[in-house]
Design an enzyme around this catalytic site. Structure first.
Site, PDB file in Angstrom:
ATOM      1  N   GLN A   1     -95.087 -58.464 -10.282  1.00  0.00           N
ATOM      2  CA  GLN A   1     -94.523 -57.975 -11.536  1.00  0.00           C
ATOM      3  C   GLN A   1     -94.795 -58.922 -12.702  1.00  0.00           C
ATOM      4  O   GLN A   1     -95.093 -58.470 -13.810  1.00  0.00           O
ATOM      5  CB  GLN A   1     -93.019 -57.766 -11.387  1.00  0.00           C
ATOM      6  CG  GLN A   1     -92.377 -57.137 -12.612  1.00  0.00           C
ATOM      7  CD  GLN A   1     -91.131 -56.385 -12.254  1.00  0.00           C
ATOM      8  OE1 GLN A   1     -91.189 -55.251 -11.809  1.00  0.00           O
ATOM      9  NE2 GLN A   1     -89.994 -57.022 -12.442  1.00  0.00           N
TER      10      GLN A   1
ATOM     11  N   GLU B   1     -92.559 -56.740 -21.369  1.00  0.00           N
ATOM     12  CA  GLU B   1     -91.965 -58.006 -21.788  1.00  0.00           C
ATOM     13  C   GLU B   1     -92.936 -58.879 -22.572  1.00  0.00           C
ATOM     14  O   GLU B   1     -92.679 -60.061 -22.786  1.00  0.00           O
ATOM     15  CB  GLU B   1     -91.423 -58.754 -20.566  1.00  0.00           C
ATOM     16  CG  GLU B   1     -90.288 -57.985 -19.894  1.00  0.00           C
ATOM     17  CD  GLU B   1     -89.632 -58.750 -18.776  1.00  0.00           C
ATOM     18  OE1 GLU B   1     -90.132 -59.833 -18.418  1.00  0.00           O
ATOM     19  OE2 GLU B   1     -88.624 -58.260 -18.244  1.00  0.00           O
TER      20      GLU B   1
ATOM     21  N   ASP C   1     -92.653 -63.574 -10.366  1.00  0.00           N
ATOM     22  CA  ASP C   1     -91.676 -62.526 -10.088  1.00  0.00           C
ATOM     23  C   ASP C   1     -92.411 -61.483  -9.258  1.00  0.00           C
ATOM     24  O   ASP C   1     -93.177 -60.674  -9.788  1.00  0.00           O
ATOM     25  CB  ASP C   1     -91.136 -61.919 -11.385  1.00  0.00           C
ATOM     26  CG  ASP C   1     -90.105 -60.814 -11.127  1.00  0.00           C
ATOM     27  OD1 ASP C   1     -89.841 -60.509  -9.947  1.00  0.00           O
ATOM     28  OD2 ASP C   1     -89.568 -60.265 -12.108  1.00  0.00           O
TER      29      ASP C   1
ATOM     30  N   GLU D   1     -89.492 -65.415  -7.466  1.00  0.00           N
ATOM     31  CA  GLU D   1     -88.377 -64.467  -7.581  1.00  0.00           C
ATOM     32  C   GLU D   1     -88.651 -63.240  -6.716  1.00  0.00           C
ATOM     33  O   GLU D   1     -89.748 -62.688  -6.754  1.00  0.00           O
ATOM     34  CB  GLU D   1     -88.221 -64.067  -9.051  1.00  0.00           C
ATOM     35  CG  GLU D   1     -87.119 -63.073  -9.337  1.00  0.00           C
ATOM     36  CD  GLU D   1     -87.078 -62.712 -10.809  1.00  0.00           C
ATOM     37  OE1 GLU D   1     -86.698 -61.563 -11.129  1.00  0.00           O
ATOM     38  OE2 GLU D   1     -87.432 -63.569 -11.654  1.00  0.00           O
TER      39      GLU D   1
ATOM     40  N   LYS E   1     -78.191 -61.667 -14.904  1.00  0.00           N
ATOM     41  CA  LYS E   1     -78.423 -60.599 -15.871  1.00  0.00           C
ATOM     42  C   LYS E   1     -77.091 -59.923 -16.170  1.00  0.00           C
ATOM     43  O   LYS E   1     -76.477 -59.335 -15.272  1.00  0.00           O
ATOM     44  CB  LYS E   1     -79.411 -59.574 -15.324  1.00  0.00           C
ATOM     45  CG  LYS E   1     -80.831 -60.082 -15.156  1.00  0.00           C
ATOM     46  CD  LYS E   1     -81.716 -59.011 -14.521  1.00  0.00           C
ATOM     47  CE  LYS E   1     -83.179 -59.427 -14.477  1.00  0.00           C
ATOM     48  NZ  LYS E   1     -84.021 -58.427 -13.751  1.00  0.00           N
TER      49      LYS E   1
ATOM     50  N   ARG F   1     -83.831 -58.416 -19.886  1.00  0.00           N
ATOM     51  CA  ARG F   1     -84.314 -57.239 -19.163  1.00  0.00           C
ATOM     52  C   ARG F   1     -85.591 -56.737 -19.824  1.00  0.00           C
ATOM     53  O   ARG F   1     -85.940 -57.125 -20.935  1.00  0.00           O
ATOM     54  CB  ARG F   1     -83.263 -56.114 -19.182  1.00  0.00           C
ATOM     55  CG  ARG F   1     -81.926 -56.422 -18.549  1.00  0.00           C
ATOM     56  CD  ARG F   1     -82.007 -56.960 -17.127  1.00  0.00           C
ATOM     57  NE  ARG F   1     -82.686 -56.136 -16.172  1.00  0.00           N
ATOM     58  CZ  ARG F   1     -82.084 -55.403 -15.220  1.00  0.00           C
ATOM     59  NH1 ARG F   1     -80.760 -55.382 -15.135  1.00  0.00           N
ATOM     60  NH2 ARG F   1     -82.784 -54.733 -14.334  1.00  0.00           N
ATOM     61  N   SER F   2     -86.286 -55.832 -19.152  1.00  0.00           N
ATOM     62  CA  SER F   2     -87.525 -55.301 -19.727  1.00  0.00           C
ATOM     63  C   SER F   2     -87.244 -54.423 -20.935  1.00  0.00           C
ATOM     64  O   SER F   2     -88.042 -54.343 -21.864  1.00  0.00           O
ATOM     65  CB  SER F   2     -88.313 -54.529 -18.671  1.00  0.00           C
ATOM     66  OG  SER F   2     -87.500 -53.524 -18.088  1.00  0.00           O
TER      67      SER F   2
END
Length: 440
Positions: free
Chosen positions: A176, A219, A256, A301, A353, A382-383
């Site tokens: 990701q 992001e 991630d 992650e 988060k 967050r995205s």
């Protein structure tokens, strides 16, 4: 004692053009606080529920007018007149009003918008910066923790998206995010300058390879088409060298993996697009360990899936003494899941988060639990983000040590980076900086 006079809520748009909740909290003396709720694309199934309207004729069913209405009709009358300084009592009232385990009645987006706006209003009523107010709340939570746990406001070490894949960039890669950490920086401003240089260098390396360097993910990281995931690691190392940085000294890589999104729970295997056969958890751990041996990777992650507890234990046993292993989908900022990870030896760090759990108090509880167990907290965006910069103040005020915002190419990300520049200025020329010491 400032008290809550009123709440105003509305539907606004996030960085993906999707509706989200904005809340204004107004104190009896007129002070105001405003917060906007973020939204994730790569979400764990154990997260608190984001309430959406489901009406396909408006915003493709993604509207949040029900959550907004819940704030006006149910939440505001119940908490009006409460002490703004008593964040824990207000958040407890919110949880009692909802009454469900996953905030599905009123919506975690409704609860979080109110919880964060209240904190902003409390700080405004005192005439202080939000990070200072958060720090007061953090010190109360940290009172029973080991004295070595940081308590004073501290500038965090950024973990910054350079190359995006997975659900953040149309699955151009299985990973990701491939991120850069400026571990050689002596302060936040220097870290940010290094990050910007690295981002430009990554673009240069991609262009020289003939890869797309103009496409960005949710992001802000580059979203190139590459031969495989490992090539992305080589690009980031090449950018470090182009910047005159020594890999593994001046800068490190973070991954991630978000492996839940290519995990098949029916077979317990991981299906990567560039690997000919599905891999079991052992093979997945072997692949990650091989990358750690070959590249300056210091943080991973979600290296295995959110409910692959045995895989997490294997990963932690294999790499936990060398690498930060962050649970995001694994823990979803929920204390019950963090406690299970602590007890079972799964992971050694927690992604924090705010919208995964739904209130500021629960977020602080997760941070305190992580610190009590010696797990590293990483405050994260967050995205689907907005101009709201609350998490910058949260990371500084709790001395979390690390923050993960996204890249330096989109204004919803830069709102947080710029907010931390202002905070650093407020803290003075010798502002405490977590730096390299916050990592393994």
């Amino acid at each position: 004692m400032p008290t809550l006079r009123a709440l105003k809520a509305r539907q606004v748009l996030d960085s993906r053009g999707r509706p989200t909740v904005e809340v204004d909290a107004i104190a009896d003396g007129g002070a105001r606080g405003r917060a906007i709720v973020p939204s994730g694309a790569s979400t764990g199934r154990h997260e608190a529920l984001e309430l959406r309207d489901g009406d396909p004729s408006r915003y493709a069913g993604l509207g949040v007018t029900k959550a907004v209405a819940n704030i006006g009709a149910t939440i505001a009358p119940a908490i009006r007149g409460m002490d703004l300084d008593d964040q824990a009592a207000i958040d407890a009232a919110l949880l009692a009003l909802d009454g469900t385990a996953n905030k599905s009645r009123l919506g975690a987006n409704a609860l979080l918008g109110v919880s964060m706006a209240v904190a902003h209003a409390a700080a405004a009523a005192r005439g202080e910066e939000l990070f200072a107010h958060v720090n007061r709340l953090w010190k109360a939570k940290a009172a029973g923790l080991d004295p070595s746990v940081p308590r004073e406001p501290t500038m965090p070490l950024p973990m910054v998206n350079m190359i995006s894949g997975g659900l953040h960039a149309g699955r151009n890669l299985d990973l990701q995010d491939v991120l850069f950490i400026p571990t050689g920086a002596d302060g936040y401003s220097q870290a940010l300058e290094t990050i910007v240089a690295m981002y430009r260098a990554v673009g240069d390396v991609l262009r020289k390879m003939g890869a797309e360097a103009n496409l960005v993910g949710d992001e802000g990281g580059y979203g190139p088409r590459l031969g495989d995931d490992e090539q992305a690691l080589k690009v980031v190392v090449g950018a470090m060298l182009a910047c005159g940085l020594t890999p593994g000294v001046d800068g490190h890589i973070a991954l991630d993996v978000a492996s839940t999104h290519f995990h098949d729970p029916a077979t317990g295997t991981y299906k990567l697009s560039n690997v000919p056969r599905p891999m079991d958890a052992g093979a997945m751990v072997d692949m990650l360990a091989g990358w750690v041996d070959r590249y300056p990777i210091i943080s991973i992650e979600d290296g295995v899936a959110e409910d692959d507890w045995e895989g997490w234990k294997s990963l932690t046993a294999r790499l936990g003494d060398r690498v930060q292993l962050i649970g995001d989908d694994l823990f979803v900022t929920q204390t019950a899941r963090i406690e299970r990870g602590i007890a079972s030896g799964a992971a050694n760090a927690v992604l924090i988060k705010v919208n995964q759990v739904g209130t500021l108090t629960e977020t602080l509880d997760a941070l305190a639990l992580a610190r009590r167990a010696g797990f590293r907290p990483v405050v994260s965006a967050r995205s689907g983000e907005t101009e709201d910069a609350t998490i910058a103040d949260l990371a500084v005020g709790t001395a979390a040590g690390q923050i993960k915002i996204g890249s330096v190419a989109r204004s919803e990300r830069l709102a947080k980076y710029n907010r931390m520049l202002r905070i650093e200025e407020d803290l003075g020329p010798r502002a405490p900086f977590a730096g390299r010491a916050t990592l393994p």
